[in-house]
Design a protein around this motif. Structure first.
Motif, PDB file in Angstrom:
ATOM      1  N   GLN A  27       0.618  -1.216   0.070  1.00  0.00           N
ATOM      2  CA  GLN A  27       0.169   0.176   0.124  1.00  0.00           C
ATOM      3  C   GLN A  27       0.866   1.214   0.043  1.00  0.00           C
ATOM      4  O   GLN A  27       1.197   1.580   0.954  1.00  0.00           O
ATOM      5  CB  GLN A  27      -0.978   0.094   1.008  1.00  0.00           C
ATOM      6  CG  GLN A  27      -1.662  -1.098   1.358  1.00  0.00           C
ATOM      7  CD  GLN A  27      -2.779  -1.331   0.406  1.00  0.00           C
ATOM      8  OE1 GLN A  27      -3.394  -0.181  -0.073  1.00  0.00           O
ATOM      9  NE2 GLN A  27      -3.216  -2.544  -0.157  1.00  0.00           N
ATOM     10  N   VAL A  28       1.024   1.877  -1.014  1.00  0.00           N
ATOM     11  CA  VAL A  28       1.950   3.017  -1.251  1.00  0.00           C
ATOM     12  C   VAL A  28       1.345   4.273  -1.435  1.00  0.00           C
ATOM     13  O   VAL A  28       0.604   4.631  -2.326  1.00  0.00           O
ATOM     14  CB  VAL A  28       2.774   2.723  -2.629  1.00  0.00           C
ATOM     15  CG1 VAL A  28       3.670   3.879  -2.686  1.00  0.00           C
ATOM     16  CG2 VAL A  28       3.215   1.272  -2.689  1.00  0.00           C
ATOM     17  N   GLY A  29       1.300   4.975  -0.052  1.00  0.00           N
ATOM     18  CA  GLY A  29       0.507   6.240   0.016  1.00  0.00           C
ATOM     19  C   GLY A  29      -0.676   5.786   0.337  1.00  0.00           C
ATOM     20  O   GLY A  29      -1.303   4.695   0.111  1.00  0.00           O
ATOM     21  N   THR A  30      -1.334   6.790   0.457  1.00  0.00           N
ATOM     22  CA  THR A  30      -3.048   6.696   0.770  1.00  0.00           C
ATOM     23  C   THR A  30      -3.702   8.032   0.142  1.00  0.00           C
ATOM     24  O   THR A  30      -3.130   8.876  -0.322  1.00  0.00           O
ATOM     25  CB  THR A  30      -3.361   6.775   2.275  1.00  0.00           C
ATOM     26  OG1 THR A  30      -3.041   8.055   3.080  1.00  0.00           O
ATOM     27  CG2 THR A  30      -2.663   5.453   2.924  1.00  0.00           C
ATOM     28  N   ALA A  31      -5.019   7.928   0.024  1.00  0.00           N
ATOM     29  CA  ALA A  31      -5.851   8.868  -0.457  1.00  0.00           C
ATOM     30  C   ALA A  31      -5.520  10.355   0.489  1.00  0.00           C
ATOM     31  O   ALA A  31      -5.721  11.225  -0.339  1.00  0.00           O
ATOM     32  CB  ALA A  31      -7.359   8.951  -0.507  1.00  0.00           C
ATOM     33  N   ALA A 151       9.583  -5.423  -0.305  1.00  0.00           N
ATOM     34  CA  ALA A 151       9.155  -6.578  -1.432  1.00  0.00           C
ATOM     35  C   ALA A 151       7.820  -7.291  -1.261  1.00  0.00           C
ATOM     36  O   ALA A 151       7.662  -7.723   0.136  1.00  0.00           O
ATOM     37  CB  ALA A 151      10.414  -7.417  -1.641  1.00  0.00           C
ATOM     38  N   SER A 152       7.305  -7.710  -1.868  1.00  0.00           N
ATOM     39  CA  SER A 152       5.830  -8.551  -1.912  1.00  0.00           C
ATOM     40  C   SER A 152       5.967  -9.571  -2.954  1.00  0.00           C
ATOM     41  O   SER A 152       6.320  -9.456  -4.006  1.00  0.00           O
ATOM     42  CB  SER A 152       4.843  -7.736  -1.898  1.00  0.00           C
ATOM     43  OG  SER A 152       3.537  -8.452  -1.918  1.00  0.00           O
ATOM     44  N   PHE A 156       1.023  -7.193  -7.780  1.00  0.00           N
ATOM     45  CA  PHE A 156       0.440  -5.762  -7.784  1.00  0.00           C
ATOM     46  C   PHE A 156       0.441  -4.991  -6.607  1.00  0.00           C
ATOM     47  O   PHE A 156       0.816  -5.593  -5.418  1.00  0.00           O
ATOM     48  CB  PHE A 156      -1.269  -5.718  -8.221  1.00  0.00           C
ATOM     49  CG  PHE A 156      -2.089  -6.579  -7.041  1.00  0.00           C
ATOM     50  CD1 PHE A 156      -2.680  -5.715  -5.918  1.00  0.00           C
ATOM     51  CD2 PHE A 156      -2.353  -7.820  -7.029  1.00  0.00           C
ATOM     52  CE1 PHE A 156      -3.525  -6.371  -5.073  1.00  0.00           C
ATOM     53  CE2 PHE A 156      -3.120  -8.432  -5.823  1.00  0.00           C
ATOM     54  CZ  PHE A 156      -3.709  -7.560  -4.829  1.00  0.00           C
ATOM     55  N   SER A 157       0.342  -3.941  -6.634  1.00  0.00           N
ATOM     56  CA  SER A 157       0.504  -2.779  -5.387  1.00  0.00           C
ATOM     57  C   SER A 157      -0.458  -1.718  -5.656  1.00  0.00           C
ATOM     58  O   SER A 157      -1.160  -1.588  -6.789  1.00  0.00           O
ATOM     59  CB  SER A 157       1.781  -2.088  -5.349  1.00  0.00           C
ATOM     60  OG  SER A 157       2.164  -1.541  -6.231  1.00  0.00           O
ATOM     61  N   TRP A 158      -1.008  -0.889  -4.543  1.00  0.00           N
ATOM     62  CA  TRP A 158      -2.199   0.137  -4.669  1.00  0.00           C
ATOM     63  C   TRP A 158      -1.091   1.313  -4.275  1.00  0.00           C
ATOM     64  O   TRP A 158      -0.342   1.259  -3.363  1.00  0.00           O
ATOM     65  CB  TRP A 158      -2.956  -0.011  -3.466  1.00  0.00           C
ATOM     66  CG  TRP A 158      -4.005  -1.000  -3.772  1.00  0.00           C
ATOM     67  CD1 TRP A 158      -3.862  -2.288  -3.472  1.00  0.00           C
ATOM     68  CD2 TRP A 158      -5.144  -0.991  -4.639  1.00  0.00           C
ATOM     69  NE1 TRP A 158      -5.082  -3.114  -4.003  1.00  0.00           N
ATOM     70  CE2 TRP A 158      -5.799  -2.209  -4.830  1.00  0.00           C
ATOM     71  CE3 TRP A 158      -5.756   0.162  -5.678  1.00  0.00           C
ATOM     72  CZ2 TRP A 158      -6.859  -2.234  -5.446  1.00  0.00           C
ATOM     73  CZ3 TRP A 158      -6.711  -0.022  -6.130  1.00  0.00           C
ATOM     74  CH2 TRP A 158      -7.554  -1.279  -6.189  1.00  0.00           C
ATOM     75  N   LEU A 159      -1.415   2.274  -5.075  1.00  0.00           N
ATOM     76  CA  LEU A 159      -0.672   3.695  -5.134  1.00  0.00           C
ATOM     77  C   LEU A 159      -1.747   4.654  -4.729  1.00  0.00           C
ATOM     78  O   LEU A 159      -2.763   4.980  -5.530  1.00  0.00           O
ATOM     79  CB  LEU A 159      -0.042   3.986  -6.299  1.00  0.00           C
ATOM     80  CG  LEU A 159       0.547   5.385  -6.517  1.00  0.00           C
ATOM     81  CD1 LEU A 159       1.500   5.579  -5.238  1.00  0.00           C
ATOM     82  CD2 LEU A 159       1.239   5.653  -7.825  1.00  0.00           C
ATOM     83  N   PHE A 164      -4.103   1.216  -9.338  1.00  0.00           N
ATOM     84  CA  PHE A 164      -3.762  -0.222  -9.490  1.00  0.00           C
ATOM     85  C   PHE A 164      -2.353  -0.561 -10.266  1.00  0.00           C
ATOM     86  O   PHE A 164      -2.683  -0.316 -11.294  1.00  0.00           O
ATOM     87  CB  PHE A 164      -4.912  -1.032  -9.692  1.00  0.00           C
ATOM     88  CG  PHE A 164      -4.868  -2.649  -9.651  1.00  0.00           C
ATOM     89  CD1 PHE A 164      -4.718  -3.188  -8.196  1.00  0.00           C
ATOM     90  CD2 PHE A 164      -5.024  -3.179 -10.741  1.00  0.00           C
ATOM     91  CE1 PHE A 164      -4.723  -4.679  -8.254  1.00  0.00           C
ATOM     92  CE2 PHE A 164      -4.625  -4.724 -10.550  1.00  0.00           C
ATOM     93  CZ  PHE A 164      -4.742  -5.416  -9.313  1.00  0.00           C
ATOM     94  N   VAL A 165      -1.206  -0.669  -9.638  1.00  0.00           N
ATOM     95  CA  VAL A 165      -0.260  -0.854 -10.566  1.00  0.00           C
ATOM     96  C   VAL A 165       0.084  -2.458 -10.338  1.00  0.00           C
ATOM     97  O   VAL A 165       0.460  -3.019  -9.391  1.00  0.00           O
ATOM     98  CB  VAL A 165       0.889  -0.100  -9.647  1.00  0.00           C
ATOM     99  CG1 VAL A 165       2.507  -0.489 -10.526  1.00  0.00           C
ATOM    100  CG2 VAL A 165       0.547   1.120  -9.390  1.00  0.00           C
TER     101      VAL A 165
END
Length: 268
Positions: A27-31, A151-152, A156-159, A164-165
């Motif tokens: 979870q990279v950053g938030t809203a 690392a995961s 995918f990851s969330w930015l 959605f990356v």
């Protein structure tokens, strides 16, 4: 090549491991607390472009306050474990990991944080080596690296809550699937606007539909030094590869950099 043969190397690597491997998608950053992010995919070390790697590293100075970088799959080529006919003198998996680690270490020097997820080439290793799970592969990839790396074993990851990356494992086998198509599907399912950045295709494109954005992220792989292309004279089928990366700002604006931006990038 077996997992057992790699264990001594893994033990050496993990003695001073500082980077984290988490189970969940990053979870990279938030809203509420968005970050400036650069998205780099399809590096395919050791068959990467040194020139474009240097540009992606230097771009940290122009990416906004405290930028982070997401390495969105295929950081390591894993050509040594390919099922296709191997080329002459293929690299060992350990040498491929060493090359990928050197690149990750450089990103960790320039960016506040480095987030890494898997692509189909890393999954190749988990299929080829018995008992090598995606999580164990990631531990091998980041062991001994700085603690600003996360690392995961996910793809995918969330930015910033709404990007959605991804680097789908079987993206190329889904006819008609595009980043914008994924964005439309996810938005309908989630009931909120979700934009998509996808690696794997090695093409550069950004398509919008209303508020939604679908980005095909370019690559950092150099086809001219990739043996499974040059050894079989397949260059004509890969000349359309586009090198570059994507910059997504904290305010939600974005830009996909490519060949026509070289002059601007090289002045930074």
């Amino acid at each position: 090549l077996s997992l057992k043969s790699l264990l001594p190397s893994l033990r050496r690597r993990t003695r001073t491991r500082m980077a984290k491997v988490i189970e969940a998608p990053p979870q990279v950053g938030t809203a509420k607390a968005p970050v400036n992010a650069v998205i780099v995919s399809d590096i395919h070390a050791p068959f990467h472009s040194e020139e474009w790697l240097a540009r992606a590293l230097a771009f940290a100075g122009a990416a906004g306050p405290e930028p982070v970088v997401i390495l969105a799959g295929d950081t390591c080529d894993c050509n040594s474990l390919a099922s296709h006919t191997p080329h002459v003198d293929p690299p060992t998996l350990e040498s491929e990991l060493d090359s990928a680690q050197a690149i990750i270490r450089q990103f960790a020097r320039f960016y506040k944080k480095v987030y890494i997820t898997l692509g189909n080439h890393e999954f190749r290793a988990t299929r080829a080596l018995r008992n090598l799970t995606p999580k164990l592969f990631m531990k091998m990839l980041v062991s001994g690296l700085p603690d600003n790396i996360i690392a995961s074993p996910r793809w995918f990851s969330w930015l910033n809550g709404n990007w959605f990356v991804t680097h789908p494992q079987r993206y190329s086998k889904i006819p008609g699937k595009t980043p914008l198509g994924i964005a439309l599907e996810m938005t309908a399912k989630e009931g909120r606007a979700i934009n998509v950045v996808s690696g794997h295709e090695h093409h550069r494109a950004a398509v919008t539909a209303g508020r939604l954005v679908g980005i095909c992220n370019p690559c950092l792989q150099d086809p001219d030094i990739t043996p499974y292309i040059t050894a079989h004279d397949l260059s004509n089928g890969f000349h359309r590869w586009q090198l570059g990366f994507t910059h997504i700002r904290a305010d939600g604006s974005f830009r996909v950099y490519g060949a026509e931006d070289v002059g601007e990038l090289d002045k930074q």
